[in-house]
Design an enzyme around this catalytic site. Structure first.
Site, mmCIF file in Angstrom:
data_model
loop_
_atom_site.group_PDB
_atom_site.id
_atom_site.type_symbol
_atom_site.label_atom_id
_atom_site.label_comp_id
_atom_site.label_asym_id
_atom_site.label_seq_id
_atom_site.Cartn_x
_atom_site.Cartn_y
_atom_site.Cartn_z
ATOM 1 N N LYS A 193 1.581 35.118 -20.425
ATOM 2 C CA LYS A 193 1.108 35.359 -22.033
ATOM 3 C C LYS A 193 0.420 36.692 -22.372
ATOM 4 C CE LYS A 193 -0.697 30.626 -22.338
ATOM 5 N NZ LYS A 193 -1.778 29.723 -22.300
ATOM 6 N N ARG A 194 -0.025 37.260 -21.329
ATOM 7 C CA ARG A 194 -0.568 38.542 -21.534
ATOM 8 C C ARG A 194 0.685 39.492 -22.151
ATOM 9 N NH1 ARG A 194 -0.828 42.136 -17.597
ATOM 10 N NH2 ARG A 194 0.172 40.808 -16.175
#
Ligand code: GLU
Length: 466
Positions: free
Chosen positions: A239-240
């Site tokens: 997700k980063r």
């Protein structure tokens, strides 16, 4: 041999980019060989599996168009079968009950670490015959002690693991629930899977799974372990790095075929070809073409591909997806121009459908306010005469066609002794609220006369009240 592949997600989150790529490779391989593609939901982890996640996975598969021929099968429906085969392995002495307590296992581990050994179960319950009262046992697999396991991986080539490096893994936990490595083997066996294509984070499980296959008297399938997907910083994609959920790409305005084209190239290649229709992918996909090293996710390339598909796909198809995006913004597309025409007008300047929907709202509904900078420059006493003149010229224009509108705007400018833009730009801001829209004649044609005139009037009011 009829090819049978499966996609076997654990429903503990949405369908992410890596999962979708695995699903695509499995699907392509089955389609290419006229085989069968199976969807299996690995939901034995009752704590982490959710119905929402199952639905998200099904929704993602549907949106991508990855249709399955069998399933979805749910592992939670198959507990009796896992129990049956665990019993069989126990009866044949290929598995055994282990009564070791947590304390015992912890102590074993500590001692091994102190001796600088790799922690592993030492097999002490192999010989213990008496049940321990009050201790619910686990079922452990009796892994062969001698010899080695050879994986002829279709991507990595030959991988050899010595059995002495593998310990007796748990097949059934003390609460009776089967473990991942066991259920996967039972299912791959029962479902007649011929090719297991999956992420190479599973490579360590494969020798264990092969041993279980053999203990069940079965031939293991062929394995193809696909390298990981990394973010630009070299860390595993997460997700980063931005959106990793397939449905988020839909929401952000990507076409499924663009995402599929991107995914097929992420870790697979056919010469240096970049654009693949679905049919071409099916025709050209080969496991041999899967890259041996990790691939890096590149959002810019995905965006480029999306724009390519927006530009070159049948506008009616793109419009189908645009309608969905308009609907998400509360627009009823029947209240304005045909979305097919909107696609043709907007496709050059919109790289996503979310962008296209946002830039096309003004065709369907009045906007609340003008873009400040555009209004300051274009809606002023200075531009008022141009707007008044063009209003008068458009009022009775027939036909309301692109060509006639173009001529009218041109003639109006000429009469005012001004450049075309001197009329067209205030007009654009008046009707769209912004300084950017398709060519003014196309814009007005799509907007229609009634909305055009009403918005010029509104702009004149705005100028008076400034
Ligand atoms: N359920 C596993 C996962 O989601 C995949 C198992 C497999 O493909 O063998 O990682």
């Amino acid at each position: 041999m009829t090819v049978r592949t499966r996609f076997a997600p654990s429903p503990t989150g949405y369908l992410h980019i890596g999962g979708a790529r695995t699903a695509l490779f499995c699907w392509l391989y089955a389609r290419k060989h006229g085989g069968t593609f199976i969807l299996r939901i690995e939901d034995t982890d009752l704590e982490r599996s959710t119905v929402e996640s199952v639905n998200a996975i099904l929704e993602g598969m549907t949106w991508l168009g990855l249709d399955y021929d069998e399933g979805p099968f749910y592992q939670t429906d198959r507990f009796d079968r896992y129990r049956e085969l665990a019993q069989r392995l126990l009866a044949e002495g290929k598995a055994y009950h282990c009564y070791c307590t947590k304390e015992e296992l912890d102590a074993m581990r500590e001692q091994q670490l102190a001796r600088k050994e790799k922690p592993r179960y030492d097999g002490r319950c192999r010989l213990r015959r008496e049940p321990r009262p009050g201790v619910p046992p686990v079922v452990r697999f009796r892994n062969p002690e001698m010899g080695e396991v050879v994986i002829e991986d279709l991507v990595r080539g030959r991988v050899v693991v010595r059995n002495s490096e593998l310990d007796d893994l748990i097949l059934v936990r003390s609460d009776g629930s089967p473990t991942y490595n066991f259920t996967v083997v039972v299912d791959d066996l029962d479902m007649g899977i011929t090719h297991v294509i999956r992420g190479d984070d599973h490579i360590n499980n494969t020798p264990r799974q092969i041993n279980i296959f053999k203990a069940l008297g079965a031939e293991p399938p062929l394995y193809a372990h696909v390298p990981m997907i990394l973010g630009a910083d070299g860390a595993r994609l997460s997700k980063r790095h931005g959106a990793v959920s397939v449905m988020q790409y839909r929401d952000e305005g990507y076409l499924p075929e663009a995402l599929l084209n991107y995914l097929v190239r992420l870790g697979w290649s056919h010469g240096d070809q970049e654009i693949f229709s679905i049919d071409q992918m099916i025709q050209l996909f080969e496991i041999e073409g899967i890259n041996h090293s990790a691939s890096t996710f590149n959002p810019d390339k995905l965006l480029w591909l999306n724009h390519h598909y927006i530009m070159h796909s049948d506008p009616a198809h793109v419009a189908h997806h645009l309608r969905w995006h308009l609907g998400q913004r509360g627009i009823d597309p029947t209240t304005g121009p045909d979305p097919v025409a909107v696609v043709k007008a907007q496709r050059e300047r919109c790289k996503t459908l979310a962008e296209m929907a946002a830039a096309s709202l003004f065709f369907y509904q009045d906007f609340d306010r003008y873009d400040e900078k555009a209004a300051r420059k274009n809606l002023s006493q200075e531009t008022r005469p141009a707007l008044e003149a063009v209003y008068a010229a458009l009022e009775d224009l027939t036909p309301w066609s692109r060509e006639a509108i173009h001529d009218t705007v041109a003639v109006t400018a000429e009469r005012l002794g001004a450049k075309l833009g001197h009329v067209a730009q205030p007009l654009r801001v008046a009707v769209s609220g912004t300084a950017v829209s398709p060519p003014i004649d196309v814009t007005l044609e799509l907007l229609g006369r009634a909305k055009t005139l009403a918005r010029i009037e509104r702009a004149l009011d705005y100028i008076s009240n400034r």
